[in-house]
Scaffold this active site. Structure first.
Site, mmCIF file in Angstrom:
data_model
loop_
_atom_site.group_PDB
_atom_site.id
_atom_site.type_symbol
_atom_site.label_atom_id
_atom_site.label_comp_id
_atom_site.label_asym_id
_atom_site.label_seq_id
_atom_site.Cartn_x
_atom_site.Cartn_y
_atom_site.Cartn_z
ATOM 1 N N ARG A 135 -35.048 28.997 -40.383
ATOM 2 C CA ARG A 135 -33.934 29.507 -39.573
ATOM 3 C C ARG A 135 -32.572 29.416 -40.256
ATOM 4 N NH1 ARG A 135 -37.400 26.999 -35.367
ATOM 5 N NH2 ARG A 135 -38.497 28.777 -34.500
ATOM 6 N N SER A 199 -39.584 18.943 -36.789
ATOM 7 C CA SER A 199 -40.485 19.765 -35.986
ATOM 8 C C SER A 199 -41.817 19.036 -35.855
ATOM 9 C CB SER A 199 -40.716 21.108 -36.666
ATOM 10 O OG SER A 199 -39.492 21.699 -36.997
ATOM 11 N N GLY A 200 -42.684 19.531 -34.988
ATOM 12 C CA GLY A 200 -44.024 18.950 -34.890
ATOM 13 C C GLY A 200 -44.345 18.378 -33.526
ATOM 14 N N ASN A 279 -40.369 18.741 -25.932
ATOM 15 C CA ASN A 279 -41.250 18.263 -24.857
ATOM 16 C C ASN A 279 -41.815 16.878 -25.152
ATOM 17 O OD1 ASN A 279 -42.863 20.002 -26.871
ATOM 18 N ND2 ASN A 279 -44.461 18.770 -25.898
ATOM 19 N N ASP A 321 -44.008 22.213 -20.976
ATOM 20 C CA ASP A 321 -43.534 22.437 -22.344
ATOM 21 C C ASP A 321 -42.165 23.098 -22.363
ATOM 22 O OD1 ASP A 321 -43.690 22.272 -25.148
ATOM 23 O OD2 ASP A 321 -44.333 24.359 -25.283
ATOM 24 N N TRP A 490 -36.334 37.855 -29.340
ATOM 25 C CA TRP A 490 -36.634 36.637 -30.126
ATOM 26 C C TRP A 490 -35.625 36.428 -31.261
ATOM 27 C CZ3 TRP A 490 -39.798 33.611 -27.643
ATOM 28 C CH2 TRP A 490 -40.298 32.464 -28.271
HETATM 29 CA CA CA Z 1 -43.035 22.290 -27.358
#
Ligand code: CA
Ligand code: CA
Length: 587
Positions: A135, A199-200, A279, A321, A490
């Site tokens: 990004r 991330s992850g 989340n 989520d 998006w």
């Molecule tokens: Ca998520």
């Protein structure tokens, strides 16, 4: 004689090439902190550390944007197309752009010619949840710094593309990746620091925000997002986040998620970093009764020491989520130092950014089911019947009661950044109208394995559109106008003083609409879906607009019924730059 003539011509050509080559100055902290006010360059993600994505340029405006034409385009090349979610940076006649599969390019902004390319060597077994995207990068000094899909931070020399330093953030085999644009901010104690998240979240990693010295990537502090975990400062353990077991009973906090995968923004006026938190893990909320702080939250962090100044939780005990990662944008609201954020859960929030105090929340997508409303205290009013059921209470213990939830887990808004216009005082929010059948299943944690405990199918709310660009008045929460789009939006948004809002569609068009009314004034088909964020800047007295085109991202991978309807959108990988024909721009 002929040879001599050739030599003379050649040396003249060489001299003029040298003269024409851009003089690349170091990027200073002043350049970064003033980025939003200096239209001649774009040196930060968000076009300013506050993330407003607003430009004071108005050479291109409502009256003439219909004449905008391509100046040049460049293909990212190779077979590695996929989703292009980057925002380009521009300084001294050079564009720096990251792309799919952790690649980076430096491009001549006058011609579109490549100056250099860096292709990071990716190992087997990387685990990006949502396409091989990147990004954007961060500029400082002579470096472009960005994250890679194997969870490294890499600093490249902006003149040559050669690696200056590289640091592993964490083990990619455990599910860590780096896809967000890093943030560079000042600190008294450590000098310029590079601030990143991880991330992850779908693998049960523990989210954290980290600061490193820009010069060499050495870690200076780390702040875990999940209650009970201890931070680091200057090589030593520092303080615990929250109080162990206060809002997370049992042991699940140890693999509790809360990824900070979208990075953050920085507000120089209050000297705070604003990061969103994803989340809690796993998705099945019945396994972790309690609020599960600071999952699905926004947190304000002191850049000097990594301490949390305040937190605001959008979805306590999340069961859908609804990652709370979406960007926090600082703005002035009639004299209040406010911040706005449009959540995955479908509500648009306004907070007092000095202390995190809740000011308002209004729905920006239709037919929301997961909460009846947001109370005056800022907490959602839940309807227990609309929470996916506990699988242990089902007859065979294998599948909890399914519910239909709006928004879908891909969110009323996902990662794609909104823009704020200082002229109209409106936020321009790329949103999506969709829901999901959602149910819980038994799950156990396994390192590097998906840690959801849920099943889902996404469905559109309306037959004729999913995407919807909305203009929202933060003072009232009212939607001033809406422009619908068949496919889910998006990509990011850009607002300009020319009275324009630019955004791209998966169908491939970059569009300019009237910031006051949403009326479409210009569109150009880039040949592949746009999921990147447009920028604008000024060069030699001309205003230019750039965007990267290249369809991909999470929707084709996770979109269920929606993915089928958009399965034939062409892939690509081209950065496009537009300008006004000179004569028209002068009128
Ligand atoms: Ca998520
Ligand atoms: Ca600037």
């Amino acid at each position: 004689m002929n040879n001599l003539k050739w030599l003379a011509t050649a040396s003249i050509a060489a001299i003029s090439l040298t003269l024409a080559a851009p003089a690349i100055a170091d990027v200073t902290m002043e350049d970064i902190l003033n980025d939003a006010k200096t239209p001649g360059d774009v040196v930060t993600n968000g076009m300013g550390t506050q993330g407003q994505r607003y430009s004071a340029l108005k050479t291109i405006n409502k009256d003439n944007v219909g004449s905008l034409v391509p100046a040049w385009t460049m293909s990212v090349g190779g077979e590695k197309m996929r989703g292009q979610e980057s925002q380009p940076l521009v300084k001294d006649g050079v564009m720096y752009m990251t792309g799919s599969y952790s690649r980076v390019w430096a491009i001549d902004t006058k011609t579109g010619h490549r100056i250099w390319e860096y292709a990071h060597r990716l190992p087997e077994g990387i685990m990006p949840c949502c396409d091989v995207v990147n990004r954007g990068g961060a500029l400082y000094g002579n470096m472009l710094i960005y994250g890679t899909l194997d969870a490294k931070l890499v600093a490249l020399d902006i003149k040559t593309g050669k690696v200056i330093w590289s640091k592993e953030v964490d083990d990619f085999k455990a599910g860590y990746t780096e896809t967000a644009a890093p943030l560079i901010v000042p600190s008294k104690a450590f000098g310029p620091i590079l601030v990143t998240g991880v991330s992850g979240g779908e693998f049960g990693v523990i989210g954290r925000v980290e600061a490193r010295k820009v010069a060499d990537g050495e870690l200076v502090w780390s702040r875990p997002t999940i209650e009970g975990h201890v931070g680091m400062l200057a090589g030593k353990p520092s303080t615990m986040t929250g109080k162990k077991n206060e809002t997370w009973p049992g042991d699940l906090w140890q693999t509790g998620g809360g990824a900070t995968w979208l990075g953050g923004t920085y507000d120089p006026e209050t000297n705070q970093l604003f990061f969103g938190v994803g989340n809690p893990a796993p998705w099945n909320s019945h396994m972790r009764p309690g609020d599960n702080k600071w999952s699905c939250s926004r947190i304000a962090i002191n850049p000097e020491n990594g301490e949390i100044n305040w937190g605001y939780q959008t979805t306590p005990n999340d069961g859908w989520d609804y990652d709370g990662v979406n960007e926090v944008v600082s703005f002035d609201m009639n004299g209040t130092k406010a911040a706005a954020t449009a959540d995955r859960n479908g509500f648009f929030y306004v907070l007092d950014r000095t202390n995190g105090k809740f000011l308002s929340a209004t729905p920006f997508v239709k037919n929301i089911t997961w909460a009846k409303s947001i109370g005056a205290d800022g907490r959602p009013v839940y309807d227990p019947a609309n929470r996916p059921g506990d699988p242990t209470k089902s007859a065979d213990g294998k599948k909890g009661t399914a519910v239909y939830s709006v928004p879908s887990f891909l969110g009323g808004k996902n990662w794609m950044p909104m823009a704020y216009s200082q002229d109209t005082k409106l936020f321009y929010v790329p949103s999506n109208e969709w829901g999901m059948d959602l149910w819980n299943e038994p799950i156990a944690f396994k390192k590097g394995g998906a840690y959801l405990g849920a099943g889902f199918t996404i469905k559109p709310t309306f037959e004729d559109h999913i995407g919807s660009l909305k203009a929202i008045d933060p003072a009232t929460g009212k939607i001033a106008w809406e422009v619908t789009n068949k496919a889910p939006l998006w990509g990011g948004v850009l607002a300009t003083a020319g009275g324009l809002v630019f955004y791209g569609t998966p169908e491939g068009e970059l569009k300019a609409v009237d910031a006051a009314t949403g009326k479409q004034l210009w569109a150009f088909n880039t040949g592949s879906g746009i999921v990147g964020s447009p920028i604008t800047w000024e060069q030699d007295g001309e205003q230019l607009v750039s965007v990267i085109s290249g369809w991909g991202g999470a929707v084709p991978l996770w979109g269920g019924e929606v993915a089928k309807t958009i399965a034939n959108l062409p892939q690509g990988g081209m950065v496009w730059t537009f300008k006004m024909p000179k004569k028209l721009a002068a009128n």
